[in-house]
Design a protein around this motif. Sequence first.
Motif, PDB file in Angstrom:
ATOM      1  N   ASP A 169      -6.552   5.865  -3.632  1.00 55.28           N
ATOM      2  CA  ASP A 169      -6.415   4.622  -2.867  1.00 55.28           C
ATOM      3  C   ASP A 169      -5.386   3.766  -3.610  1.00 55.28           C
ATOM      4  O   ASP A 169      -5.658   3.234  -4.678  1.00 55.28           O
ATOM      5  CB  ASP A 169      -7.764   3.886  -2.778  1.00 55.28           C
ATOM      6  N   THR A 226      -7.134  -4.307   0.264  1.00 49.78           N
ATOM      7  CA  THR A 226      -5.905  -4.740   0.953  1.00 49.78           C
ATOM      8  C   THR A 226      -6.051  -6.125   1.580  1.00 49.78           C
ATOM      9  O   THR A 226      -5.123  -6.937   1.541  1.00 49.78           O
ATOM     10  CB  THR A 226      -5.517  -3.717   2.039  1.00 49.78           C
ATOM     11  N   LEU A 244      -4.168   0.944  -2.952  1.00 44.43           N
ATOM     12  CA  LEU A 244      -4.495  -0.486  -2.965  1.00 44.43           C
ATOM     13  C   LEU A 244      -5.876  -0.641  -2.339  1.00 44.43           C
ATOM     14  O   LEU A 244      -6.022  -0.613  -1.119  1.00 44.43           O
ATOM     15  CB  LEU A 244      -3.429  -1.277  -2.192  1.00 44.43           C
ATOM     16  N   ASP A 245      -6.868  -0.735  -3.178  1.00 46.65           N
ATOM     17  CA  ASP A 245      -8.231  -0.908  -2.693  1.00 46.65           C
ATOM     18  C   ASP A 245      -8.550  -2.401  -2.739  1.00 46.65           C
ATOM     19  O   ASP A 245      -8.654  -2.985  -3.827  1.00 46.65           O
ATOM     20  CB  ASP A 245      -9.204  -0.107  -3.568  1.00 46.65           C
ATOM     21  N   GLU A 271      -5.130   7.686   0.963  1.00 45.31           N
ATOM     22  CA  GLU A 271      -5.469   6.867   2.126  1.00 45.31           C
ATOM     23  C   GLU A 271      -4.331   6.772   3.130  1.00 45.31           C
ATOM     24  O   GLU A 271      -4.564   6.909   4.328  1.00 45.31           O
ATOM     25  CB  GLU A 271      -5.905   5.450   1.713  1.00 45.31           C
ATOM     26  N   GLU A 272      -3.112   6.543   2.683  1.00 42.93           N
ATOM     27  CA  GLU A 272      -2.016   6.319   3.633  1.00 42.93           C
ATOM     28  C   GLU A 272      -1.332   7.617   4.073  1.00 42.93           C
ATOM     29  O   GLU A 272      -0.764   7.674   5.159  1.00 42.93           O
ATOM     30  CB  GLU A 272      -0.982   5.350   3.046  1.00 42.93           C
ATOM     31  N   ASP A 322       0.850  -1.204   0.000  1.00 45.22           N
ATOM     32  CA  ASP A 322       0.000   0.000   0.000  1.00 45.22           C
ATOM     33  C   ASP A 322       0.885   1.253   0.000  1.00 45.22           C
ATOM     34  O   ASP A 322       0.670   2.195  -0.768  1.00 45.22           O
ATOM     35  CB  ASP A 322      -0.866   0.081   1.274  1.00 45.22           C
TER      36      ASP A 322
HETATM   37 CA    CA Z   1      -6.553   1.018   0.535  1.00 43.59          CA
END
Ligand code: CA
Length: 270
Positions: free
Chosen positions: A87, A92, A89-90, A70-71, A47
């Motif tokens: 996002d 995870t 990595l949608d 997101e992160e 991610d």
């Molecule tokens: Ca994510």
Amino acid sequence: MTNLQIFLDIATEAALAAGAVLQGYWGKLEDAITEKGRPGDLVTAADKAAEVVILEILRRHFPQHSILAEESGKLGNQDNEYLWAIDPLDGTTNYAHQYPCFAVSIGLLINGVPQVGVIYNPFHDELFRAAAGLGATRNRRPIQVSGASELGKSLLVTGFAYDRRETSDNNYAEFCHLTHLTQGVRRSGSASMDLAYVACGRFDGYWERGLSPWDIAAGVILLQEAGGKVTAYDGSPLKIESGRILATNGYIHDTLSRELMQIPPLSTWK
Ligand code: CA
Ligand code: IPD
Ligand code: CA
């Protein structure tokens, strides 16, 4: 070339680069998986690395734009005319279990409205793209929503937010109710893939609560450009910060909205 086309092409470059990062980490995470807070809300080295790549590309091309990732959280003034919702990595949880339903999702909000979206699943090498007025594509070919017009002949998809153990507003009753009324309700584990699959006709409708703008910004414009409809549960205009979305092929929208507004309590389900 219009600005939207340029935004779309750069977002595509970023999504493909992030997808390559995700492919590189696939199956190699070992102990690089941690919980973010709530049980089950995972974050991995993949991610974070994918997000770094996206941020680098977007900031290089659009230094004046703001970002909600997101992160990394909020970067720049969130009232900026141009806000990228990212996002990296949608899906995870799927990714961490090597279940290949996940995607990079990059959406651009212009004055708060999704206008550009790219969703890329590197495992299946499926690239979904759209921009307002420019249509929606899958691997560069036009896509459109399904023609299903009855709930009883529809396949739906939904999801359950990470706070599901803490609230009775957890979508369980809705899931049971609509499972009875349709040909089925799937739970894929990737909101962006859910929206992309409604856009290309694999699913007829999708609803979910507890989402963040980065989960759905890209999918909203993709679905709209594919001929679908996106609103709040009650059919009123979508408020992306509300986290609640009803997204369909358009034909089943009013019926599904009506059902979502009158869900019987779980105790009556049999
Ligand atoms: Ca994510
Ligand atoms: C999650 C997925 C899932 C949805 C959750 C999201 P993440 O995103 O989209 O389908 O049900 O609400 O948070 O955590 O995998 O990026
Ligand atoms: Ca997500």
